[in-house]
Each structure stands twice: as C-alpha cells, then as structure tokens.
Design an enzyme around this catalytic site. Structure first.
Site, mmCIF file in Angstrom:
data_model
loop_
_atom_site.group_PDB
_atom_site.id
_atom_site.type_symbol
_atom_site.label_atom_id
_atom_site.label_comp_id
_atom_site.label_asym_id
_atom_site.label_seq_id
_atom_site.Cartn_x
_atom_site.Cartn_y
_atom_site.Cartn_z
ATOM 1 N N ASP A 258 -13.797 -2.931 6.084
ATOM 2 C CA ASP A 258 -13.729 -4.139 5.250
ATOM 3 C C ASP A 258 -14.653 -5.251 5.741
ATOM 4 O O ASP A 258 -14.526 -6.407 5.335
ATOM 5 C CB ASP A 258 -12.300 -4.653 5.125
ATOM 6 C CG ASP A 258 -11.652 -4.998 6.456
ATOM 7 O OD1 ASP A 258 -12.374 -5.126 7.460
ATOM 8 O OD2 ASP A 258 -10.414 -5.137 6.494
ATOM 9 N N ARG B 1 0.820 -1.206 0.000
ATOM 10 C CA ARG B 1 0.000 0.000 0.000
ATOM 11 C C ARG B 1 0.857 1.261 0.000
ATOM 12 O O ARG B 1 0.410 2.315 -0.444
ATOM 13 C CB ARG B 1 -0.962 0.009 1.189
ATOM 14 C CG ARG B 1 -2.000 1.139 1.109
ATOM 15 C CD ARG B 1 -3.011 1.046 2.231
ATOM 16 N NE ARG B 1 -3.776 -0.174 2.126
ATOM 17 C CZ ARG B 1 -4.417 -0.742 3.140
ATOM 18 N NH1 ARG B 1 -4.370 -0.186 4.346
ATOM 19 N NH2 ARG B 1 -5.097 -1.850 2.965
ATOM 20 N N ARG C 217 12.453 -5.597 6.650
ATOM 21 C CA ARG C 217 11.346 -6.388 7.193
ATOM 22 C C ARG C 217 10.031 -5.903 6.594
ATOM 23 O O ARG C 217 9.904 -5.781 5.378
ATOM 24 C CB ARG C 217 11.349 -6.357 8.715
ATOM 25 C CG ARG C 217 12.642 -6.890 9.341
ATOM 26 C CD ARG C 217 12.532 -7.024 10.831
ATOM 27 N NE ARG C 217 13.783 -7.509 11.408
ATOM 28 C CZ ARG C 217 13.901 -7.921 12.649
ATOM 29 N NH1 ARG C 217 12.842 -7.907 13.463
ATOM 30 N NH2 ARG C 217 15.063 -8.352 13.102
ATOM 31 N N ARG D 63 -2.572 7.574 10.006
ATOM 32 C CA ARG D 63 -2.692 6.167 9.611
ATOM 33 C C ARG D 63 -3.809 6.034 8.571
ATOM 34 O O ARG D 63 -4.928 6.513 8.784
ATOM 35 C CB ARG D 63 -2.984 5.302 10.833
ATOM 36 C CG ARG D 63 -3.363 3.863 10.481
ATOM 37 C CD ARG D 63 -3.209 2.918 11.672
ATOM 38 N NE ARG D 63 -4.236 1.899 11.678
ATOM 39 C CZ ARG D 63 -4.333 0.881 10.823
ATOM 40 N NH1 ARG D 63 -3.452 0.766 9.851
ATOM 41 N NH2 ARG D 63 -5.316 0.006 10.919
#
Length: 242
Positions: A202, A24, A42, A85
């Site tokens: 979602d 994303r 990572r 966020r």
C-alpha cells in the site's frame, strides 16, 4: 469457550486465513460458498465456511503483535493447523510498488513481543509448503506482480524521537514492513503448525511519512482482492495434497 475470540473450543477449521481488519473478514467470506459468523469480540471477528469444498475459518486479529498473538494462540487451540495472513505492507524495495504483492518467507523480529517467548536467535520463518502453495496459486492470478522475501515486523507505526529503522532494513534487502508476521511465524513454529503470509503493498515507505499514508486507494483494494484469491486457492492446493 476460547476467552478472547469468544468461539467454542474445537470450532476452528484446520485452514485459517487471518487479517487485521474485521471488515476484511466479511470481504473474504463473500468469496466462500457458504459461511456463518461464529464469534465477534473486540477486534476479533471469526467466520467459518467452505471454499471449493474445503472448510476454512476467517478471523481478524487487529493491528499490532500483542493483540494478534492472542488471536493466533487461540486459533491454534481451537483447531487451526495452517494459518495464512492476508494483509498489507509497505515496500522497502523501490522496485516493489503500490498494488504489488509480497509472499513472506520470514520476518525480522522487531516486534517487542516474541523476545519474551523465545531467545533472540530463534528465527521467524514461514512454512515452506505454505510459501510454495501461495506462489503456485499466484500463477493463476491475472495481472499480478509479486516478490517472495523477508519482511520486517515493527510494533511502532508513528515515529517518535527515534526514527523507525526502515532505511536500515531496506539496505539489507528486506522486502517490506508490516506489523504481525513475526509473531505468527514464531507462534506457529512453537505450536507445531504451518503459517505463511501474502501481503498487498500500500506504499513505498523507505522515506516514510505517516501523514501521507493512504491505504484506501483503488490500487490497494485490487491488490488485496488478488491476495485473497491466491490465499484461498493455496488452501485448496494444500488440502488436495493431504
């Protein structure tokens, strides 16, 4: 060099968008006028570029509070002053459906980490100016339904012997559940920066069945696109007010 993100100190923009998925990061970066990847270690992918003249960093933080908290701390050490966020969540309100958006005003701290940083009575609150800027930005997004409210941050995704407290918090009018906001809000408050979150729904998860979870549907992808648009335009709004 910041040891977890593996980016140079001082390389992080004042304005930062964060998300769980490294893929994303590129999806958001494609909206920028220009960008370059400055680190990838990572689950932590970091790019920097410009959007409508404002320098912005995009970074992934992985899934769950412990790893995300590392990213938030290092982003702040690297220069972040505002972090938004851009994520997903499950609705705890039957009136908030798949494809809607949630602007978080605060988070319930069921995260397993922040109680090691601050007393349990310390609130996890989004910065008002970030919340307001996201709300204003959403006015310019077509065909969007959103709600502003508190979210629940959980560390567990799959239930064990104990049930996840989703119905309990649904009864308290908590809007949605996700896995990182409480740490972001607490750490931002501790370090003296601004933070907020905009989340794409979602699924409605009051009666949660993880075997039915599918975030890879078109309705969710479209909602994430709208959240990205709102977050970037909120950054422009905040930058113009400085």
């Amino acid at each position: 060099m910041l040891p977890i993100l593996k980016v140079p100190e001082g390389s992080i923009s004042k304005y930062v968008l964060v998300c769980g998925d490294p893929a994303r990061v590129l999806k958001i970066a494609e909206r920028l006028d220009d960008f370059e990847e400055i680190g990838y270690n990572r689950e932590y992918r970091t790019v920097k570029g410009h959007y409508r003249g404002v320098e912005v960093t995009i970074a992934s933080h992985g899934v769950g509070v412990p790893g995300a908290a590392l990213a938030f701390e290092e982003l702040i050490k690297g220069g972040a002053k505002t972090i938004i966020r851009v994520g997903t969540c499950g609705s705890l309100d039957p009136n908030i459906r798949d494809g809607d958006l949630v602007v978080a005003t605060g988070a319930v701290r069921e995260d397993g980490l922040t109680d090691q940083l601050v007393p349990i009575g310390y609130p996890a609150i989004a910065d008002f100016s970030v919340v307001r800027s996201l709300e204003v930005a959403l006015l310019g997004v077509r065909d969007v339904n959103y709600k502003t409210g508190m979210v629940l941050t959980l560390s567990a995704f799959y239930p064990g012997v104990l049930d996840l407290p989703l119905k309990l918090y649904s009864e308290t009018n908590v809007t949605a559940v996700e896995m990182e906001c409480s740490a972001l809000f607490v750490i931002a408050s501790l370090r003296g920066i601004r933070a907020g979150a905009i989340l794409a729904v979602d699924g409605v998860v009051i009666d949660y069945n993880p075997d039915e979870y599918d975030p890879h549907r078109t309705v969710v992808h479209k909602a994430v696109d709208k959240a990205i648009t709102a977050a970037l335009n909120a950054v422009v709004k905040m930058a113009s007010e400085e």
